[in-house]
Design a protein around this motif. Structure first.
Motif, mmCIF file in Angstrom:
data_model
loop_
_atom_site.group_PDB
_atom_site.id
_atom_site.type_symbol
_atom_site.label_atom_id
_atom_site.label_comp_id
_atom_site.label_asym_id
_atom_site.label_seq_id
_atom_site.Cartn_x
_atom_site.Cartn_y
_atom_site.Cartn_z
ATOM 1 N N ASN A 43 0.892 -1.023 0.294
ATOM 2 C CA ASN A 43 -0.586 0.105 -0.392
ATOM 3 C C ASN A 43 0.706 0.954 0.362
ATOM 4 O OD1 ASN A 43 -2.536 -1.547 0.128
ATOM 5 N ND2 ASN A 43 -1.475 -2.342 1.813
ATOM 6 N N PRO A 44 1.571 1.225 -1.620
ATOM 7 C CA PRO A 44 2.678 3.037 -1.501
ATOM 8 C C PRO A 44 2.150 3.932 -1.064
ATOM 9 C CG PRO A 44 2.004 1.923 -3.433
ATOM 10 C CD PRO A 44 1.342 0.624 -2.119
ATOM 11 N N ARG A 45 2.874 5.054 -0.390
ATOM 12 C CA ARG A 45 2.384 6.420 -0.833
ATOM 13 C C ARG A 45 4.013 6.769 -1.499
ATOM 14 N NH1 ARG A 45 2.057 8.409 4.740
ATOM 15 N NH2 ARG A 45 1.111 10.832 3.584
ATOM 16 N N LEU A 46 3.060 7.639 -2.015
ATOM 17 C CA LEU A 46 4.288 8.893 -3.380
ATOM 18 C C LEU A 46 5.261 8.854 -1.786
ATOM 19 C CD1 LEU A 46 5.783 8.970 -5.189
ATOM 20 C CD2 LEU A 46 4.145 10.881 -5.614
ATOM 21 N N ALA A 47 4.493 9.714 -0.822
ATOM 22 C CA ALA A 47 5.061 10.868 -0.361
ATOM 23 C C ALA A 47 6.746 9.697 0.712
ATOM 24 C CB ALA A 47 4.797 11.279 0.848
ATOM 25 N N GLY A 68 16.045 0.817 -10.207
ATOM 26 C CA GLY A 68 15.095 0.918 -9.397
ATOM 27 C C GLY A 68 14.067 0.162 -10.902
ATOM 28 N N HIS A 69 13.516 -0.673 -10.563
ATOM 29 C CA HIS A 69 11.871 -1.697 -10.677
ATOM 30 C C HIS A 69 10.753 -1.168 -10.825
ATOM 31 C CE1 HIS A 69 10.172 -5.343 -12.030
ATOM 32 N NE2 HIS A 69 11.049 -5.323 -12.828
ATOM 33 N N SER A 70 10.287 -0.941 -11.872
ATOM 34 C CA SER A 70 9.125 -0.928 -11.748
ATOM 35 C C SER A 70 8.454 0.093 -10.997
ATOM 36 C CB SER A 70 8.106 -2.206 -11.423
ATOM 37 O OG SER A 70 7.206 -2.285 -11.998
ATOM 38 N N LEU A 71 7.258 0.359 -9.881
ATOM 39 C CA LEU A 71 6.899 1.123 -9.549
ATOM 40 C C LEU A 71 7.862 1.857 -8.745
ATOM 41 C CD1 LEU A 71 4.131 3.047 -8.819
ATOM 42 C CD2 LEU A 71 3.981 1.785 -6.595
ATOM 43 N N ALA A 72 9.082 1.505 -9.126
ATOM 44 C CA ALA A 72 9.792 2.321 -8.288
ATOM 45 C C ALA A 72 10.811 3.410 -8.979
ATOM 46 C CB ALA A 72 11.217 1.195 -6.758
ATOM 47 N N PRO A 106 -3.478 -0.431 -10.582
ATOM 48 C CA PRO A 106 -4.063 -0.749 -9.486
ATOM 49 C C PRO A 106 -4.243 0.895 -8.525
ATOM 50 C CG PRO A 106 -2.047 -2.297 -9.528
ATOM 51 C CD PRO A 106 -2.449 -1.922 -10.280
ATOM 52 N N GLU A 107 -5.204 0.973 -7.377
ATOM 53 C CA GLU A 107 -5.236 2.182 -7.536
ATOM 54 C C GLU A 107 -4.159 2.201 -6.016
ATOM 55 O OE1 GLU A 107 -9.756 3.770 -4.269
ATOM 56 O OE2 GLU A 107 -9.977 1.893 -6.047
ATOM 57 N N GLU A 108 -3.833 1.115 -5.402
ATOM 58 C CA GLU A 108 -2.944 1.044 -4.114
ATOM 59 C C GLU A 108 -1.860 2.109 -4.868
ATOM 60 O OE1 GLU A 108 -4.346 -1.696 -5.424
ATOM 61 O OE2 GLU A 108 -2.743 -2.072 -5.302
ATOM 62 N N ILE A 109 -2.239 2.435 -6.361
ATOM 63 C CA ILE A 109 -0.392 3.159 -6.762
ATOM 64 C C ILE A 109 -0.950 4.586 -7.891
ATOM 65 C CG2 ILE A 109 0.945 0.882 -6.780
ATOM 66 C CD1 ILE A 109 0.726 1.073 -10.004
ATOM 67 N N HIS A 110 -2.629 4.617 -7.680
ATOM 68 C CA HIS A 110 -2.491 6.094 -8.392
ATOM 69 C C HIS A 110 -1.563 7.163 -8.385
ATOM 70 C CE1 HIS A 110 -6.179 4.158 -10.639
ATOM 71 N NE2 HIS A 110 -5.566 4.281 -10.948
#
Length: 185
Positions: A43-47, A68-72, A106-110
């Motif tokens: 459940n990542p938070r950008l900040a 970095g890979h993918s979301l990172a 996924p919504e959790e990465i919006h």
């Protein structure tokens, strides 16, 4: 630049990289590498991710190279635009950036959307696959162009993770070595 001359900071994507993932294997093989750990991988938070990447850079004692890979990748680009002007980051190796603007993400990465498109303030290489399920090949090439990154095609390689058969990923190490040759200590 030689790997021994840099702090190699490895940033896994959503869900973290398991023991078979190339990132974990590389972190075990490179004496100066360490993984940037996040408090919540699912459940990542950008900040929070930006803060942690920035904190790890500040704690480094040598010039920094980010992997970095993918979301990172998105988190690194956000960090670079917000906090990495004139720092010790010498380069970044960015693998499989996802297209976060797609409706099926996924919504959790919006919160990671609206990835900056300005050139990165350090040399970088983007590696992309023709069969990545999270971004088209053209979109990945577009990221590289936007960020002023060298683009390295990976062929039909899926998301370039353990699930797509990329455990040790020796081809990736060769690409990373090419980036390192271009960097100044």
């Amino acid at each position: 630049m030689k790997i021994a001359e840099a702090d190699i900071l490895i940033a896994p994507g959503l869900g973290n990289s398991g023991p078979e993932h190339w990132q974990r294997r590389w972190s075990e093989r490179m004496a100066t590498a360490r993984t940037i750990e996040q408090d919540d991988w699912n459940n990542p938070r950008l900040a929070d991710w930006v803060d942690r990447i920035h904190q790890e850079i500040l704690l480094s004692t040598r010039p920094v190279v980010l992997i970095g890979h993918s979301l990172a990748v998105a988190a690194i680009v956000h960090t670079a635009q917000l906090r990495l002007k004139d720092t010790k980051v010498r380069g970044a190796f960015l693998v499989s950036p996802p297209d976060l603007e797609r409706d099926d993400m996924p919504e959790e990465i919006h919160a990671f959307r609206d990835v900056p498109t300005d050139p990165l303030p350090f040399p970088s290489m983007v590696v992309g696959s023709t069969s990545d399920p999270y971004a088209s090949y053209e979109r990945i090439q577009g990221f590289a162009a936007d960020w002023g990154s060298a683009f390295q095609p990976a062929g039909d390689a899926g998301h370039i993770n353990a699930a797509s058969g990329h455990g040790p990923w020796p081809e990736g190490l060769l690409m990373f070595a090419e980036l390192m040759k271009r960097l100044k200590a």
